[in-house]
Design a protein around this motif. Structure first.
Motif, PDB file in Angstrom:
ATOM      1  N   ASN A  53     -97.221  37.102  66.471  1.00  0.00           N
ATOM      2  CA  ASN A  53     -97.664  37.666  67.623  1.00  0.00           C
ATOM      3  C   ASN A  53     -96.824  36.887  68.876  1.00  0.00           C
ATOM      4  OD1 ASN A  53     -99.838  36.092  66.630  1.00  0.00           O
ATOM      5  ND2 ASN A  53    -100.546  36.443  68.696  1.00  0.00           N
ATOM      6  N   LEU A  54     -96.165  35.787  68.585  1.00  0.00           N
ATOM      7  CA  LEU A  54     -95.543  34.969  69.472  1.00  0.00           C
ATOM      8  C   LEU A  54     -94.045  35.184  69.605  1.00  0.00           C
ATOM      9  CD1 LEU A  54     -95.544  32.498  71.462  1.00  0.00           C
ATOM     10  CD2 LEU A  54     -95.415  30.999  69.390  1.00  0.00           C
ATOM     11  N   LEU A  55     -93.516  35.288  70.676  1.00  0.00           N
ATOM     12  CA  LEU A  55     -92.055  35.242  71.049  1.00  0.00           C
ATOM     13  C   LEU A  55     -91.908  34.437  72.201  1.00  0.00           C
ATOM     14  CD1 LEU A  55     -89.619  38.303  70.947  1.00  0.00           C
ATOM     15  CD2 LEU A  55     -89.503  36.478  72.380  1.00  0.00           C
ATOM     16  N   ALA A  56     -91.060  33.332  72.097  1.00  0.00           N
ATOM     17  CA  ALA A  56     -90.773  32.620  73.305  1.00  0.00           C
ATOM     18  C   ALA A  56     -89.332  32.338  73.145  1.00  0.00           C
ATOM     19  CB  ALA A  56     -91.638  31.292  73.114  1.00  0.00           C
ATOM     20  N   SER A  57     -88.757  32.244  74.460  1.00  0.00           N
ATOM     21  CA  SER A  57     -87.305  32.152  74.528  1.00  0.00           C
ATOM     22  C   SER A  57     -87.121  31.578  75.978  1.00  0.00           C
ATOM     23  CB  SER A  57     -86.549  33.460  74.401  1.00  0.00           C
ATOM     24  OG  SER A  57     -85.406  33.739  74.807  1.00  0.00           O
ATOM     25  N   TYR A  58     -85.648  31.277  76.058  1.00  0.00           N
ATOM     26  CA  TYR A  58     -85.356  30.752  77.507  1.00  0.00           C
ATOM     27  C   TYR A  58     -84.583  32.050  78.096  1.00  0.00           C
ATOM     28  CZ  TYR A  58     -84.951  25.518  77.101  1.00  0.00           C
ATOM     29  OH  TYR A  58     -85.302  24.417  77.046  1.00  0.00           O
ATOM     30  N   VAL A  59     -84.516  33.122  77.601  1.00  0.00           N
ATOM     31  CA  VAL A  59     -83.851  34.257  78.287  1.00  0.00           C
ATOM     32  C   VAL A  59     -84.961  35.007  79.102  1.00  0.00           C
ATOM     33  CG1 VAL A  59     -82.838  36.511  77.781  1.00  0.00           C
ATOM     34  CG2 VAL A  59     -82.355  34.752  76.317  1.00  0.00           C
ATOM     35  N   HIS A  60     -84.636  35.458  80.307  1.00  0.00           N
ATOM     36  CA  HIS A  60     -85.416  36.169  81.156  1.00  0.00           C
ATOM     37  C   HIS A  60     -84.765  37.481  80.903  1.00  0.00           C
ATOM     38  CE1 HIS A  60     -86.826  32.971  83.788  1.00  0.00           C
ATOM     39  NE2 HIS A  60     -85.758  32.337  83.454  1.00  0.00           N
ATOM     40  N   LEU A  61     -85.559  38.422  80.377  1.00  0.00           N
ATOM     41  CA  LEU A  61     -85.085  39.506  79.825  1.00  0.00           C
ATOM     42  C   LEU A  61     -85.307  40.652  81.070  1.00  0.00           C
ATOM     43  CD1 LEU A  61     -86.663  40.384  76.337  1.00  0.00           C
ATOM     44  CD2 LEU A  61     -84.318  39.703  77.028  1.00  0.00           C
ATOM     45  N   HIS A  62     -84.412  41.706  81.119  1.00  0.00           N
ATOM     46  CA  HIS A  62     -84.318  42.766  81.942  1.00  0.00           C
ATOM     47  C   HIS A  62     -84.956  43.950  81.312  1.00  0.00           C
ATOM     48  CE1 HIS A  62     -83.595  45.547  85.231  1.00  0.00           C
ATOM     49  NE2 HIS A  62     -82.453  46.035  84.590  1.00  0.00           N
ATOM     50  N   PHE A  63     -86.191  44.127  81.469  1.00  0.00           N
ATOM     51  CA  PHE A  63     -86.882  45.152  80.630  1.00  0.00           C
ATOM     52  C   PHE A  63     -86.543  46.701  80.899  1.00  0.00           C
ATOM     53  CE2 PHE A  63     -89.762  41.851  79.607  1.00  0.00           C
ATOM     54  CZ  PHE A  63     -89.846  41.891  78.204  1.00  0.00           C
ATOM     55  N   ARG A  64     -86.088  46.801  82.184  1.00  0.00           N
ATOM     56  CA  ARG A  64     -85.466  48.448  82.441  1.00  0.00           C
ATOM     57  C   ARG A  64     -84.330  48.681  81.566  1.00  0.00           C
ATOM     58  NH1 ARG A  64     -86.919  52.757  84.705  1.00  0.00           N
ATOM     59  NH2 ARG A  64     -85.175  53.809  86.294  1.00  0.00           N
ATOM     60  N   TYR A  65     -83.598  47.687  81.033  1.00  0.00           N
ATOM     61  CA  TYR A  65     -82.497  47.981  80.334  1.00  0.00           C
ATOM     62  C   TYR A  65     -82.948  48.583  78.937  1.00  0.00           C
ATOM     63  CZ  TYR A  65     -78.503  47.650  77.026  1.00  0.00           C
ATOM     64  OH  TYR A  65     -77.493  47.760  76.065  1.00  0.00           O
ATOM     65  N   ASN A  66     -83.908  48.137  78.344  1.00  0.00           N
ATOM     66  CA  ASN A  66     -84.582  48.488  77.016  1.00  0.00           C
ATOM     67  C   ASN A  66     -85.999  48.774  77.122  1.00  0.00           C
ATOM     68  OD1 ASN A  66     -85.476  48.816  74.426  1.00  0.00           O
ATOM     69  ND2 ASN A  66     -83.839  47.921  73.436  1.00  0.00           N
ATOM     70  N   GLN A  67     -86.252  50.038  77.571  1.00  0.00           N
ATOM     71  CA  GLN A  67     -87.691  50.122  77.920  1.00  0.00           C
ATOM     72  C   GLN A  67     -88.517  50.500  76.618  1.00  0.00           C
ATOM     73  OE1 GLN A  67     -88.251  53.360  80.611  1.00  0.00           O
ATOM     74  NE2 GLN A  67     -86.340  52.774  81.788  1.00  0.00           N
ATOM     75  N   GLU A  68     -87.669  50.396  75.299  1.00  0.00           N
ATOM     76  CA  GLU A  68     -88.708  50.340  74.352  1.00  0.00           C
ATOM     77  C   GLU A  68     -89.158  49.327  73.935  1.00  0.00           C
ATOM     78  OE1 GLU A  68     -87.547  50.791  69.355  1.00  0.00           O
ATOM     79  OE2 GLU A  68     -85.987  50.975  70.880  1.00  0.00           O
ATOM     80  N   ALA A  69     -88.454  47.879  74.206  1.00  0.00           N
ATOM     81  CA  ALA A  69     -89.125  46.758  74.069  1.00  0.00           C
ATOM     82  C   ALA A  69     -90.313  46.693  74.990  1.00  0.00           C
ATOM     83  CB  ALA A  69     -87.976  45.580  74.801  1.00  0.00           C
ATOM     84  N   ALA A  70     -90.233  47.180  76.072  1.00  0.00           N
ATOM     85  CA  ALA A  70     -91.579  46.972  77.151  1.00  0.00           C
ATOM     86  C   ALA A  70     -92.595  47.809  76.377  1.00  0.00           C
ATOM     87  CB  ALA A  70     -91.401  47.659  78.336  1.00  0.00           C
ATOM     88  N   ARG A  71     -92.486  49.215  75.870  1.00  0.00           N
ATOM     89  CA  ARG A  71     -93.444  49.998  75.071  1.00  0.00           C
ATOM     90  C   ARG A  71     -93.702  49.179  74.326  1.00  0.00           C
ATOM     91  NH1 ARG A  71     -89.973  54.214  76.970  1.00  0.00           N
ATOM     92  NH2 ARG A  71     -88.676  54.126  75.150  1.00  0.00           N
ATOM     93  N   ASN A  72     -92.973  48.498  73.231  1.00  0.00           N
ATOM     94  CA  ASN A  72     -93.385  47.944  71.935  1.00  0.00           C
ATOM     95  C   ASN A  72     -94.405  46.935  72.371  1.00  0.00           C
ATOM     96  OD1 ASN A  72     -92.040  49.353  70.486  1.00  0.00           O
ATOM     97  ND2 ASN A  72     -90.308  48.059  70.332  1.00  0.00           N
ATOM     98  N   PHE A  73     -94.016  45.942  73.452  1.00  0.00           N
ATOM     99  CA  PHE A  73     -94.963  44.986  73.910  1.00  0.00           C
ATOM    100  C   PHE A  73     -96.248  45.559  74.360  1.00  0.00           C
ATOM    101  CE2 PHE A  73     -96.701  41.842  77.152  1.00  0.00           C
ATOM    102  CZ  PHE A  73     -96.860  40.955  76.398  1.00  0.00           C
ATOM    103  N   LEU A  74     -96.260  46.702  75.020  1.00  0.00           N
ATOM    104  CA  LEU A  74     -97.552  47.206  75.600  1.00  0.00           C
ATOM    105  C   LEU A  74     -98.383  47.831  74.622  1.00  0.00           C
ATOM    106  CD1 LEU A  74     -96.372  49.007  79.016  1.00  0.00           C
ATOM    107  CD2 LEU A  74     -97.880  47.193  78.855  1.00  0.00           C
TER     108      LEU A  74
END
Length: 170
Positions: A133-154
């Motif tokens: 359940n941990l994801l850590a990265s240097y990348v600052h994501l733009h969640f508007r580009y892939n809203q599925e990723a935001a929904r998955n996190f929610l």
């Protein structure tokens, strides 16, 4: 855990044992943890300054961070998950940017979060850390580009909380 400049507050962050224990406890008990850049740095075992002074981190990412005196990464990137995680899995494409002066070293366990293209560095380089359940990265994501990723996190957060809400209600 957002980005920022933890290297500016290392003595206080390292000394706050209670906060580090609570973060470890929450993660180890299933709370979804997403960390970008400065958050990744803090979740590592330690951060080493330019002068060689070491400060302890949370210890969830089995690596240490070494500060540098020049940019280690800068630019927009496409990030493709290498393995399943709280945002999604292989086949998904994310966009974001990198901007950091440090590098992650001595990563004991190979569990990269992303394969990157764009920005500085070779195409297909791996970066970050993912485990359960941990994801850590240097990348600052733009969640508007892939809203599925935001929904998955929610959805991961809702499942942790046990609130029973369906993701399409968000």
């Amino acid at each position: 855990m957002g980005g920022g400049f933890p290297e500016q507050f290392l003595p206080a962050l390292a000394a706050n044992q209670s906060m580090k224990e609570q973060i470890r406890f929450a993660c180890r008990n299933g709370m979804p943890v997403y960390a970008e850049c400065g958050g990744l740095m803090y979740l590592c075992q330690s951060i080493c300054t330019l002068s060689g002074e070491q400060f302890s981190g949370v210890g969830l990412v089995p690596a240490r961070v070494q500060m540098g005196n020049r940019l280690a990464a800068l630019g927009y990137v496409r990030a493709r998950p290498v393995q399943p995680g709280i945002l999604g899995g292989p086949g998904m494409e994310l966009k974001g940017h990198e901007f950091h002066w440090s590098t992650m070293e001595d990563l004991a366990e190979q569990a990269p979060a992303y394969s990157l293209s764009g920005g500085r560095g070779r195409e297909g380089r791996t970066e970050g850390y993912v485990k359960d359940n941990l994801l850590a990265s240097y990348v600052h994501l733009h969640f508007r580009y892939n809203q599925e990723a935001a929904r998955n996190f929610l959805a991961a957060c809702a499942n942790y909380k046990g609130c029973g809400r369906r993701i399409n209600e968000w």
